[in-house]
Design an enzyme around this catalytic site. Structure first.
Site, PDB file in Angstrom:
ATOM      1  N   ASP A  68       0.824  -1.221   0.000  1.00  0.00           N
ATOM      2  CA  ASP A  68       0.000   0.000   0.000  1.00  0.00           C
ATOM      3  C   ASP A  68       0.849   1.259   0.000  1.00  0.00           C
ATOM      4  OD1 ASP A  68      -2.397   1.310  -0.224  1.00  0.00           O
ATOM      5  OD2 ASP A  68      -2.788   1.376   1.923  1.00  0.00           O
ATOM      6  N   LYS A 117       2.128   4.783  -1.097  1.00  0.00           N
ATOM      7  CA  LYS A 117       1.605   6.013  -1.713  1.00  0.00           C
ATOM      8  C   LYS A 117       1.995   7.152  -0.786  1.00  0.00           C
ATOM      9  CE  LYS A 117      -2.866   4.914   0.338  1.00  0.00           C
ATOM     10  NZ  LYS A 117      -4.263   4.594   0.096  1.00  0.00           N
ATOM     11  N   ASN A 135       0.759   7.339   2.826  1.00  0.00           N
ATOM     12  CA  ASN A 135       1.245   6.396   3.839  1.00  0.00           C
ATOM     13  C   ASN A 135       2.717   6.606   4.187  1.00  0.00           C
ATOM     14  OD1 ASN A 135      -1.203   5.236   4.213  1.00  0.00           O
ATOM     15  ND2 ASN A 135      -0.848   3.471   2.888  1.00  0.00           N
ATOM     16  N   ASP A 175       0.702   2.512   8.340  1.00  0.00           N
ATOM     17  CA  ASP A 175      -0.491   1.782   7.893  1.00  0.00           C
ATOM     18  C   ASP A 175      -0.141   0.452   7.241  1.00  0.00           C
ATOM     19  OD1 ASP A 175      -2.968   0.930   7.190  1.00  0.00           O
ATOM     20  OD2 ASP A 175      -3.654   2.871   6.457  1.00  0.00           O
ATOM     21  N   THR A 225      -4.354   0.454  -3.744  1.00  0.00           N
ATOM     22  CA  THR A 225      -4.891   1.746  -4.176  1.00  0.00           C
ATOM     23  C   THR A 225      -4.859   1.736  -5.700  1.00  0.00           C
ATOM     24  OG1 THR A 225      -3.991   2.796  -2.206  1.00  0.00           O
ATOM     25  CG2 THR A 225      -4.404   4.230  -4.088  1.00  0.00           C
TER      26      THR A 225
END
Length: 682
Positions: free
Chosen positions: A498, A500, A503, A516, A535
């Site tokens: 995840d 991005k 995060n 996260d 995502t």
């Protein structure tokens, strides 16, 4: 006389100056006018783009879209290992089949399914009938099926406004076969309607099981190749990840005798004739079928082809070329084994226990805003789908913490219990300076609480939005921090999944840390997992295609991150998720003109469509990323020990603890109570 001439000239000059001043003022006014109109246009564009729709209007020209809002995330759903499919197969006649295939080929997302997947779609669609006025989809409801109109007309409305009419051959609701998404419009039958329908669980189970079977089958084929007999399953799995599927028409020459060999082939479908030149004539030696392979000598020796291989009818092969093979498999065969020894040693090092693990829930007090419109309210650092993150401190130490508060009811509704427990387990075990620490966990009847290290520099996302795009040294530094976090996680067999800017948090020194871990997963080397997770803008093609994925998805997202940090927006973006997936599967990277050569090189190597060919996932592993010229200025050792002056530090503002964060209103509502007991170990 001369005096009056001078005066006249001066008067003329004065008049010209006044005229020029007037023109300048007029131009300024027009500029201001233009600016206001441009801003208004920009605002309207943003509004239009923020309306995520499963039922887009047909606008032909795409606008360059910048990611202005936080990315939506898709949580993984459990997938049925076995599903009774046979009962759901529905016979279709030629006309029905043709209509369905045409509808699939017309659809931006579905047309990228391969032939076998399309055939399965056709077989498994079920017919439903609706009377005039009946509702098929309700705006705001959860979606789990996609539809193709077999006959009749339907009306699509959004917030009471008519959007469009659907007729025979139209597809709608297709995102629902990938993941659980909210319906963005209502669809009602205008006439009597017949619809072909496919449920997500059916689609995903089939595609997943099919991918697994195909993978096992190819693994079996590879094991019969003499050249590869000493390789273990992990290495063979890497080869599969690097192979390309190629199709040949009848009579196409795949390999020609006497030419330099540079690829190895496995036949997946069809037959291949092997011929040799004997006294000027092609003499047939043998015929090869599914599962047989040819050209393996080319992988390890400089050899000319000893025979010609021709497609007899249409043929599909899986192929890997010599260069890619050499990148994937170390000829000396030992690196991967050493790697696993290193991992075991790492696992045996006792972790430093966190000094604040004696923290008690009752010792934590919320920090309040000291000024502005929320003065006196508790500070909220961020808001997510399941809860919020609050800034806390302790009465005695005066130290700051970020406390993640998550609704237990929401976790159960979204079936995320296992992921929450796993996130806690991972974060408890992690001691890495590039990953946010978990200090303690608590629970009550409504929430679970995770008390994390507070990173006062704020989110990289917020900083990126403030400046538009990062200078290269800042992007290099942030990415290097992620690389170090990856090294640590991947050694522990953990995929992150995840990445991005949302995060990534900055500490007060400007060092970036991953936060996260809701989508992280433990995976043994050589294994694959099949969940649809992440995502949209950052998803690797193999996740979208349900082909099974592993650590290589983290390298793909690293390439996307570098692009977004340097350009202010990810390379594959749209206000409609299905368009994002279509762009990712097309894989065309368009670089803005200001991107340097080294940046373009590292992005294109990280975002290769085949996972086995990605930088970081070939035989030298992450070393190849560290050694790439884009990082030539990086002193990796100094970074690891925290001795580098972070270029990001100039983005970090000084002031109250929350100065680097967006402000959020207090949430007065309470989550429902939840007593199933899934959180007994929290």
């Amino acid at each position: 006389m001369k005096c009056t001439d001078m005066e006249k000239q001066l008067e003329d000059l004065k008049q010209q100056l006044e005229k020029q001043c007037f023109i300048n003022k007029e131009l300024q006014r027009q500029n201001k006018d233009l600016e206001i109109r441009l801003q208004e246009k920009e605002r309207l564009l943003q509004q239009l783009q923020s309306q995520d729709s499963e039922f887009p209007g047909h606008s032909g020209n795409e606008v360059q879209e910048f990611r202005k809002s936080r990315a939506a995330v898709i949580a993984p759903e459990p997938i049925a290992e076995t599903l009774e499919i046979s009962s759901t197969r529905v016979k279709k006649n030629a006309t029905e089949t043709s209509l369905i295939v045409k509808a699939i080929q017309k659809n931006d997302f579905l047309k990228r399914l391969d032939d076998e997947q399309t055939t399965m779609m056709v077989e498994l669609l079920v017919l439903f009938k609706f009377k005039p006025g009946e509702e098929v989809i309700k705006e705001g409801s959860e979606g789990d099926s996609m539809y193709i109109v077999a006959a009749g007309e339907l009306q699509v409305t959004q917030a009471g406004q008519d959007l469009r009419t659907l007729t025979t051959g139209d597809v709608f609701g297709e995102l629902a076969i990938l993941y659980n998404c909210k319906r963005t419009a209502t669809v009602k039958a205008k006439s009597s309607v017949r619809l072909w329908c496919m449920e997500r669980q059916t689609y995903r189970t089939i595609i997943t099981n099919k991918s697994k079977k195909k993978r096992e089958q190819i693994l079996g084929f590879l094991k019969t190749a003499r050249t590869l007999k000493d390789l273990n399953d992990v290495q063979l799995s890497k080869i599969i990840d690097s192979m390309e599927e190629v199709k040949y028409q009848d009579k196409a020459v795949i390999v020609r005798e006497g030419t330099e060999g540079n690829a190895f082939y496995i036949i997946l479908k069809g037959e291949v004739l092997v011929t040799k030149n004997v006294s000027g004539h092609q003499k047939q030696i043998r015929r090869m079928g599914k599962g047989e392979h040819f050209g393996e000598q080319a992988l390890i020796r400089e050899m000319l082809r000893t025979a010609t291989c021709t497609a007899d009818g249409p043929v599909t092969c899986f192929s890997i070329d010599k260069e890619v093979f050499e990148e994937t498999i170390p000829i000396e065969q030992l690196e991967l084994f050493d790697d696993s020894k290193v991992m075991q040693q790492d696992a045996e090092v006792p972790e430093k226990s966190s000094p604040s693990s004696t923290l008690r829930f009752k010792d934590l007090v919320p920090v309040m805003y000291q000024e502005g419109r929320y003065q006196g309210d508790p500070v909220t650092l961020g808001v997510g789908g399941f809860g919020r993150v609050q800034l806390m401190t302790t009465l005695n130490y005066g130290k700051y913490y970020a406390m993640k508060q998550v609704s237990k009811k929401q976790i159960v509704v979204k079936r995320q219990e296992e992921h929450m427990l796993f996130e806690k387990k991972i974060l408890k075990a992690i001691q890495c300076d590039f990953i946010v620490r978990l200090h303690a966990t608590f629970k009550d009847t409504r929430y679970i609480y995770m008390v994390m290290e507070f990173c006062g520099g704020g989110e990289v996302w917020t900083k990126l939005k403030e400046v538009g795009r990062f200078d290269e040294p800042i992007a290099v530094f942030c990415t290097a921090c992620v690389v170090e976090a990856y090294v640590y996680l991947h050694k522990k067999n953990i995929m992150y999944r995840d990445l991005k800017p949302e995060n990534l948090m900055l500490d007060m020194k400007g060092y970036a840390k991953l936060v996260d871990f809701g989508f992280a997963k433990e995976l043994n080397r050589g294994d694959k997992t099949y969940s649809f997770v992440g995502t949209p803008e950052y998803m690797a093609p193999e996740i979208i295609k349900n082909q099974g994925h592993d650590f290589a998805v983290d390298f793909w997202s690293l390439g996307i991150l570098i692009f977004e940090l340097l350009a202010g927006s990810p390379p594959f973006s749209s206000s409609e998720p299905q368009k994002i997936y279509a762009k990712i599967l097309d894989g065309v990277l368009k670089y803005p003109p200001y991107l340097g050569e080294a940046a373009k090189s590292i992005i294109s190597k990280l975002c290769r469509p085949r996972p086995g060919q990605r930088l970081g996932n070939t035989k030298n592993g992450i070393k190849d990323i560290r050694n790439h010229r884009w990082f030539s200025s990086m002193n990796w050792h100094k970074l690891r020990v925290g001795q580098l002056e972070a270029p990001t530090v100039r983005l970090v503002r000084k002031g109250p603890a929350y100065i680097n964060f967006d402000r959020f209103a207090q949430d007065q509502t309470k989550a429902e109570e939840e007593f199933s007991g899934w959180d007994k170990d929290f």
